[in-house]
Write an enzyme that holds these catalytic residues in place. Structure first.
Site, short mmCIF file in Angstrom:
data_model
loop_
_atom_site.label_atom_id
_atom_site.label_comp_id
_atom_site.label_asym_id
_atom_site.label_seq_id
_atom_site.Cartn_x
_atom_site.Cartn_y
_atom_site.Cartn_z
N CYS A 250 -0.41 8.21 -7.06
CA CYS A 250 -0.91 8.33 -5.69
C CYS A 250 -2.00 7.30 -5.50
O CYS A 250 -2.98 7.29 -6.25
CB CYS A 250 -1.45 9.74 -5.48
SG CYS A 250 -2.31 10.01 -3.91
N CYS B 75 0.95 2.95 -0.46
CA CYS B 75 1.08 4.40 -0.63
C CYS B 75 2.42 4.65 -1.29
O CYS B 75 3.43 4.06 -0.89
CB CYS B 75 1.02 5.11 0.73
SG CYS B 75 1.42 6.88 0.68
#
Length: 261
Positions: A74, A183
Site C-alpha cells: 500500500c 496506488c
C-alpha cells in the site's frame, strides 16, 4: 526463522493483489498470507496517526502468523508508516512507493504525472522523493473516489470513467510523457487508462521492481523457501470477499476467507 514461513502482505483492501501477483510470478514456491483491510479503506483519506495505527495492527496479525517478511502493499501505508514499522519490528519490510525514479530518468518532456491518494501525496516520504528529482516537473493528482469504486468491483463503471477522465486530462494537458500509478489499486485501471491518454504516454507502476527487490532481500537474508512444490496462498479480508475472489484464480492451494480483524 524458518524458510518455509510465509511472506505477509497487507493493504487497505484488494489493491495490493497487484503487488502479490508479481511476487507470486517470480516466487511461486513461497507460502503467502495476504491481509485486505477493506473495512478501513481508503487509507488515503486518513490521518498519519490513523494510518500508523492500522499498519501496526495489520503487521501484528501477520507476525502472529509467523510471517518471515512483511510487504506493505500500500503506497499510503508505506509513505506514512514504513519507518515506524522498521524501527519497531525486526523482520524485513518491503515498502511500495510511487515509481518516480524511472519516469524522471527517462522523461523527454521533463514532465511526469503521478496519480495517487491524498495520504501518499501529502506524506513526508513522497515530498522527499520529489526533491530528489528536480530535473523534472511532477504534476500530481489525487485520485479522489477511485479506491472505493475499485473495492466495490466497479472497474468499468461510468462513474470511474468520469473520474479518470477528469484526473487524467489535468496531466495530459500539461504534456506529461510518463504517468506513475502511485496506488496499488490503480493498476487494475491500466487498460481503461490507456484508452484515455495519448499513446506516447507510458504508464508505470511499482509491481515488478518491488517483487524483484523482495526476492533479492529474501536471498540476502537467507530466507528463500527451498521447497519445490507450489506454496500455500492465504487471503483474508474483513469485508465482502466477492471482488477479491474475482481477482484470484481459485486453485486447490488457495484459501480465501472473510474474517474479523
Amino acid at each position: 526463522m524458518k524458510n518455509e514461513n510465509p511472506i505477509g502482505f497487507f493493504d487497505s483492501g484488494i489493491g495490493g493483489i497487484t503487488i502479490w501477483k508479481e511476487f507470486d510470478k517470480i516466487l511461486p514456491h513461497e507460502n503467502t498470507i495476504y491481509l485486505a483491510d477493506s473495512r478501513n479503506a481508503p487509507y488515503g483519506q486518513k490521518t498519519p496517526e490513523e494510518i500508523i495505527f492500522l499498519s501496526e495492527k495489520n503487521t501484528e496479525y501477520l507476525l502472529n502468523r509467523n510471517s518471515k517478511m512483511v510487504v506493505v502493499a500500500c503506497n499510503t501505508a508505506t509513505t506514512n508508516a514504513i519507518d515506524y514499522l522498521r524501527e519497531k519490528y525486526k523482520v524485513p519490510f518491503i515498502g511500495i512507493e510511487p515509481a518516480i525514479k524511472p519516469a524522471a530518468l527517462n522523461s523527454k518532456t521533463g514532465k511526469i504525472g503521478v496519480l495517487a491518494t491524498k495520504g501518499t501525496l501529502t506524506s513526508k516520504l513522497f515530498h522527499k522523493a520529489v526533491k530528489s528529482y528536480n530535473n523534472v516537473e511532477i504534476i500530481d493528482q489525487i485520485g479522489f473516489g477511485l479506491v472505493p469504486l475499485i473495492e466495490a468491483g466497479k472497474i468499468d463503471s461510468e462513474e470511474i470513467k468520469s473520474l479518470l477522465k477528469e484526473y487524467l486530462s489535468v496531466m495530459v494537458q500539461q504534456d506529461i510523457d510518463y504517468l506513475v500509478l502511485g496506488c496499488t489499486h490503480y493498476p487494475f485501471l491500466t487498460d481503461l487508462i490507456k484508452t484515455m491518454i495519448p499513446d506516447h504516454i507510458q504508464i508505470i507502476d511499482s509491481g515488478i521492481p518491488v517483487a524483484k527487490h523482495g526476492k533479492l532481500l529474501l536471498e540476502r537474508c537467507g530466507l528463500l523457501n527451498s521447497q519445490k512444490t507450489t506454496g500455500i496462498k492465504e487471503f483474508y479480508i474483513n469485508a465482502d470477499e466477492t471482488v477479491l475472489k474475482s481477482l484470484i484464480s481459485n486453485k486447490e492451494n488457495y484459501i480465501i476467507q472473510r474474517m474479523n480483524f
